[in-house]
Design a protein around this motif. Structure first.
Motif, mmCIF file in Angstrom:
data_model
loop_
_atom_site.group_PDB
_atom_site.id
_atom_site.type_symbol
_atom_site.label_atom_id
_atom_site.label_comp_id
_atom_site.label_asym_id
_atom_site.label_seq_id
_atom_site.Cartn_x
_atom_site.Cartn_y
_atom_site.Cartn_z
ATOM 1 N N MET E 202 28.440 -42.740 -18.810
ATOM 2 C CA MET E 202 29.293 -41.624 -19.431
ATOM 3 C C MET E 202 29.886 -42.523 -20.489
ATOM 4 S SD MET E 202 29.187 -38.663 -18.350
ATOM 5 C CE MET E 202 30.708 -38.243 -19.509
ATOM 6 N N SER E 203 30.168 -42.012 -21.713
ATOM 7 C CA SER E 203 30.705 -42.498 -22.673
ATOM 8 C C SER E 203 31.435 -41.716 -23.462
ATOM 9 C CB SER E 203 29.580 -43.269 -23.475
ATOM 10 O OG SER E 203 29.943 -43.948 -24.587
ATOM 11 N N ALA E 204 32.703 -42.306 -24.047
ATOM 12 C CA ALA E 204 33.504 -41.495 -24.932
ATOM 13 C C ALA E 204 33.819 -42.287 -26.169
ATOM 14 C CB ALA E 204 35.149 -41.315 -24.436
ATOM 15 N N THR E 208 38.668 -39.829 -24.918
ATOM 16 C CA THR E 208 38.874 -40.249 -23.400
ATOM 17 C C THR E 208 38.288 -38.903 -22.315
ATOM 18 O OG1 THR E 208 41.225 -39.854 -23.304
ATOM 19 C CG2 THR E 208 40.525 -41.957 -23.901
ATOM 20 N N PHE E 209 38.372 -39.125 -21.385
ATOM 21 C CA PHE E 209 38.028 -37.930 -20.341
ATOM 22 C C PHE E 209 38.796 -38.263 -19.060
ATOM 23 C CE2 PHE E 209 34.521 -39.610 -17.984
ATOM 24 C CZ PHE E 209 34.167 -40.637 -18.618
ATOM 25 N N ARG E 211 39.312 -37.703 -14.552
ATOM 26 C CA ARG E 211 38.444 -37.812 -13.511
ATOM 27 C C ARG E 211 37.987 -36.419 -13.040
ATOM 28 N NH1 ARG E 211 39.753 -41.656 -8.199
ATOM 29 N NH2 ARG E 211 38.039 -40.914 -7.180
ATOM 30 N N MET E 214 35.060 -35.544 -15.196
ATOM 31 C CA MET E 214 33.916 -36.088 -14.510
ATOM 32 C C MET E 214 33.269 -35.663 -13.546
ATOM 33 S SD MET E 214 32.110 -39.047 -14.975
ATOM 34 C CE MET E 214 30.789 -39.764 -13.750
ATOM 35 N N ASN E 215 34.032 -34.869 -12.499
ATOM 36 C CA ASN E 215 33.554 -34.145 -11.446
ATOM 37 C C ASN E 215 32.953 -32.851 -11.885
ATOM 38 O OD1 ASN E 215 33.961 -35.592 -9.030
ATOM 39 N ND2 ASN E 215 36.179 -35.386 -9.183
ATOM 40 N N MET E 218 29.540 -34.006 -13.030
ATOM 41 C CA MET E 218 28.597 -34.054 -12.085
ATOM 42 C C MET E 218 28.014 -32.842 -11.361
ATOM 43 S SD MET E 218 30.075 -37.773 -10.440
ATOM 44 C CE MET E 218 28.682 -37.879 -9.330
ATOM 45 N N ASP E 219 28.850 -31.998 -11.152
ATOM 46 C CA ASP E 219 28.388 -30.753 -10.815
ATOM 47 C C ASP E 219 27.325 -30.220 -11.564
ATOM 48 O OD1 ASP E 219 30.314 -30.801 -8.716
ATOM 49 O OD2 ASP E 219 31.632 -29.431 -9.759
ATOM 50 N N ARG F 96 32.383 -49.951 -28.636
ATOM 51 C CA ARG F 96 32.837 -48.559 -28.343
ATOM 52 C C ARG F 96 34.093 -48.500 -27.510
ATOM 53 N NH1 ARG F 96 27.526 -47.783 -26.641
ATOM 54 N NH2 ARG F 96 28.342 -47.768 -24.365
ATOM 55 N N LYS F 196 43.088 -43.100 -18.320
ATOM 56 C CA LYS F 196 42.112 -41.923 -18.787
ATOM 57 C C LYS F 196 40.671 -42.838 -18.831
ATOM 58 C CE LYS F 196 45.258 -39.292 -21.747
ATOM 59 N NZ LYS F 196 45.848 -40.188 -22.701
ATOM 60 N N LEU F 197 39.819 -42.289 -18.583
ATOM 61 C CA LEU F 197 38.160 -42.901 -18.665
ATOM 62 C C LEU F 197 37.631 -42.915 -20.013
ATOM 63 C CD1 LEU F 197 37.067 -40.854 -15.387
ATOM 64 C CD2 LEU F 197 37.081 -43.288 -15.756
ATOM 65 N N ILE F 198 37.063 -44.066 -20.362
ATOM 66 C CA ILE F 198 36.584 -44.271 -21.664
ATOM 67 C C ILE F 198 34.885 -44.337 -21.383
ATOM 68 C CG2 ILE F 198 35.945 -45.693 -23.622
ATOM 69 C CD1 ILE F 198 39.052 -46.577 -23.369
ATOM 70 N N GLU F 199 34.564 -45.077 -20.414
ATOM 71 C CA GLU F 199 33.162 -45.424 -20.183
ATOM 72 C C GLU F 199 32.759 -45.644 -18.813
ATOM 73 O OE1 GLU F 199 29.322 -46.607 -22.316
ATOM 74 O OE2 GLU F 199 31.257 -46.526 -23.334
ATOM 75 N N ILE F 200 31.912 -44.974 -18.230
ATOM 76 C CA ILE F 200 31.368 -45.340 -16.794
ATOM 77 C C ILE F 200 29.976 -45.885 -17.069
ATOM 78 C CG2 ILE F 200 30.803 -44.558 -14.415
ATOM 79 C CD1 ILE F 200 33.192 -42.515 -14.885
ATOM 80 N N ARG F 211 27.730 -39.279 -3.963
ATOM 81 C CA ARG F 211 28.651 -39.039 -4.874
ATOM 82 C C ARG F 211 29.959 -39.344 -4.086
ATOM 83 N NH1 ARG F 211 29.264 -33.093 -7.670
ATOM 84 N NH2 ARG F 211 31.091 -33.467 -8.340
ATOM 85 N N MET F 218 35.568 -45.088 -7.945
ATOM 86 C CA MET F 218 36.516 -44.839 -8.865
ATOM 87 C C MET F 218 37.992 -45.243 -8.461
ATOM 88 S SD MET F 218 34.833 -41.562 -10.806
ATOM 89 C CE MET F 218 36.031 -41.668 -11.971
ATOM 90 N N GLU F 222 40.388 -47.748 -10.560
ATOM 91 C CA GLU F 222 41.817 -47.191 -10.970
ATOM 92 C C GLU F 222 42.911 -48.275 -10.555
ATOM 93 O OE1 GLU F 222 42.412 -43.137 -9.581
ATOM 94 O OE2 GLU F 222 41.232 -42.636 -11.315
#
Lengths: 237, 237, 237, 237, 237, 237
Positions: E202-204, E208-209, E211, E214-215, E218-219, F96, F196-200, F211, F218, F222
């Motif tokens: 996953m990449s922004a 940003t995004f 959690r 993110m869920n 995934m669904d 990125r 906040k998430l940027i990249e996973i 899952r 995760m 954090e």
């Protein structure tokens, strides 16, 4: 006598499917028997530096083979870091051949790049690329004409190509891979739809040929090109 | 009519000086008018992988131009990090042409590499390279024969090459640079000393040619190759 | 004591033949015994980016060896896709050395590229390249002066170079290949015609040398450069 | 007179911190004033092909600069796809210099690669690399001796290097960047701890120097190398 | 809301045509809407050096795009002399993903190379390559099983992949090019047919995004992969 | 259970030393246990072509490893002539990630290049590079703010990264090399200081994950990022 059972002057079946990809200005998938080449023509506004401000256009070509177009997988040229001498020789031939049928002044200062990518190989890929490349070029130029971007048609005469060679002592038309890998002499004839010569590349490897044989091969080539021209014109109608 | 004042069927003066470098097994400096090519033949014990343990030998060629062999200085290929498509196409042609005159079984499992380096260019460098390359090859093979390393002569027939083209509407023999840069059609004929064909490369750029013209060019080529063969045989005597 | 029978302070015979190629603005073939280097000077109007609009000129050099200049064939650098570290080191040395003798302001905003191509190698190629390179440069600059393109002579003093080393325990002048491959210490001295030093590169591989030995080598170098300067001036007269 | 206020024969302060990285067999961070170089010695069991089965070992070196070791960021060589001529010239010098102090027979058939990476540059990076490289090499060899892998010490004599040049008309020792970028003449002296010469590289760019000046520079170099040898021996004690 | 009018959890139509090229041991043409990828699996007897004599096999992948697969023509990587970072990143992902579904011990010491060549691109090419690549792999392995070359099936679970992202503030499934070029967050989920995760990317970019988001993604991915698995199994039946 | 004796949710000790090199506008040496990365931020006035005259700035990154940062010496990428796929993948990720925390309009039309060079590696180098890279970026931007070159702070939120994986069946935080080389599943989480998430990037090699496990990883990430953010802010205070 031929592995495929064809007559010495019999080409493989030809099929040209047009507009096979949505992005290119012109495209076709040409099949010469089991040799399948995807040809796309891309219109670009830039021209090579030596043509800037001359009012003349340019047609160029690039050639590639998918790694598993052949019996055993070949290394990908992008991974090897360079195009082989064979690839460069072929794409220079395709470009020269197509340009011979173009009035570059009528085309105007724009470039058309014809990409010929071999999806499946069974001999004669460069000839199929030239024949299919002209169809892609024709379709791209048609768009320019229809849009009014150019006024007079820059395509003077169709261009197509066919291989001939001496297989088992006999001059034969349109060699497939089993013939090509055995023939001591083979070559390619690029001609216009009206029967004029553009390029001849005859080559013997570990062998020689006579002028009489050369004349027989030219007879075969003329027959083949006439059939290819008909197929091209049918495809772009 | 020709810039040089030559007749249409007149070659430039040919000179072949042999044994011009002390290290190579065979060498010559060939001059076709103002085109000067240094040819060396190097004997190597290794063969390409596909020939190991076959008893067959190999002849290959490399081609280069000194940066200031030409009117304006060209970039050095070693500095650019690759050989141009043109260079690769030419050295493949030289190698194929020379191999056509070799009995690779008689040569035995060894390789001879023929290097053709253009010292000064005035058109027709690839033809001069083939003609001079054969002389260097002949001299290197002579050493092998003299030393008893091989028993029967692997060189079947001399190999030489000449360019022909259509200049100012006239078929002419042995184009120099001013002619070459103007000719719409030109090409190279590689032949054996006994008059058999090895390779024909005719090419029109922005033009076409007829089968009649093709025949006239072949007549010229036959005349030229006869003279070149004589010069080769005189040089290696 | 020396393989060639020369005295310890005796150079090989020097020959400098000028104007050996028709296209270059200046050229010579320099022979230091069996080491033969073709040097051409090419005049170009562009200068490197860092000199644009400064009014200063540039002299640069490139160096190459024909594949069979040596006892066994070396791989062609253009085919390998890069210049070796040795090649780059040598051509940087040649360029620096020649620039030391140039008034770049008097030269004006133009570049002269000196190409030094080794036709035959027997030790001391980089020194021969510098000595011959200056002759080619001199001839090219003479053309500029004659044409009135520059007014005052930018060449301050001749530049030449000679190798010295310790062979079999003895300081010797102008090593040939058999000496060079045995010497534990060797180097190159670049000097002006008036005896000033430009560059010294002394190098021991698996050995060392004393300051006394260094002084003896410098004495030899001064003798050698005096003779080379005379040969240069005779050649360009 | 010197920008740093140093005397003409005064080196920058030298610091050599050993064992700075956990993986290398030997390592140090050498600081010559603001020039900082990380040196690591890596033990490898393979030797270059030409040494296989000779019983002789090899010492080689590689050199790099972090992109922002300098005033303005330089392009990363890995991203450019090749090492510059300057980089190759320097790493060849480091390798040759270190080998001059090694008994390769006592080392046995193994290779030690010395990596010299410039963290921060302020002139004289190649000299710092040689001086620090020897320390890393010494530490790696100590491990071999301690483990009993080799019996007699292959390191004959310490090796170090210092730059000298003519700045503002004065011979000075250990040039920093502001001096280096102004000096018309500068060079590097590689010597052993016992005062023998290994390598001299003197170079004038757009200038020349006399034999007297050369002697003054050698006096300075001898003084500098004596101090460096002391610092090396203190570091590895 | 989506340019294509699809629901947020609606994939493009999927089509998988098998055995599309005569030479490859397994092949398919996968179409995810207007994204068309030709996948071939080539069986090779050699394995990478680190696997020799381990009894373990290897699956690797290469990825390419035809120059005019995209809206504007891209330069051919073979002509540029290297594969882009993007290409290498994608082909490493495809290889890792496919290997996650392979019992390399059951495969035995052989390599299967999966080539994924994009004929036409409209977003999601790497996911289509993984999904189609598994089909080609399945067909090649079937041949090995049928021939008795391997006894137990090395393919544990189907592997497929789908992109998800946040477009116009909404989590959406299977982005096409117009969505992909606008989405601030997007990524790829590689999963097995039985719903286990293999790879998440996953990449922004400039965003940003959370959690929670993110869920939701995934669904969506789980829904998409279930449909892709069904399509794969139908194709290879 | 962990080789280092750490708790499953325990990071290695973090140290960030700032201003470690005199030339870079911002710099730090970050240590995550035995992983040491030197990060420098270089301010450049040019921007990539696609940003010219847009008023927007750019942040990009390059990554390298010193050859002996690892247990056994790796080949230098500059010597190999290209950056590996791994290197390119990592430096694209760093760039990125850092851009996600930048208001490129507030930065203005300038580029900051962040170089991350691994001095010593023990797992998690890309995460350390991102965390340290942000510190170098922060310091460089502070200089711009202090000098009044930009008015409002373009750094929206700190950016840092941590690895997580499944080692011996257990989700663990911040894998070191012994864990990383054994873990069947591992990945990297890039997040902002405000969570906040940027990249996973989660990846299984020869394995899969559920899952539930993803959620546990995760949670760990954090916790790790919160500690890293604190360390970053302390370092730049």
């Amino acid at each position: 006598m031929r592995p495929s059972g064809r007559q010495t002057d019999e080409m493989r079946s030809v099929s040209i499917e047009t507009n096979v990809t949505r992005h290119a200005e012109g495209s076709c998938l040409i099949k010469m028997g089991e040799t399948h080449v995807l040809c796309t023509a891309s219109l670009e506004s830039r021209v090579p530096p030596f043509l800037r401000n001359t009012g003349l256009g340019w047609v160029t070509a690039e050639y590639g083979m998918l790694p598993r177009a052949t019996h055993t997988r070949m290394r990908r040229e992008a991974a090897q870091g360079k195009q082989s001498g064979r690839t460069q020789e072929i794409q220079r031939l395709i470009g020269r051949s197509l340009r011979a049928g173009v009035d570059r002044s009528a085309l105007g200062e724009r470039q058309i790049t014809v990409d010929c990518d071999v999806i499946q190989a069974d001999g004669g890929t460069r000839c199929a690329a030239i024949t299919g490349g002209w169809v892609a070029l024709r379709l791209a130029v048609n768009k320019l004409l229809k849009a009014g971007d150019i006024v007079s048609d820059p395509l003077i005469d169709p261009v197509s190509a066919i291989s001939c060679g001496i297989y088992a002592g006999q001059p034969v038309l349109d060699l497939d891979y089993p013939e090509d890998s055995e023939a001591g002499v083979d070559g390619n004839f690029v001609m216009t739809g009206s029967g004029k010569l553009i390029e001849i590349q005859m080559s013997a490897e570990g062998s020689t040929f006579s002028r009489d044989q050369m004349n027989q091969l030219m007879d075969l080539a003329e027959k083949g090109v006439a059939e290819l021209t008909a197929a091209q014109l049918a495809a772009v109608k």
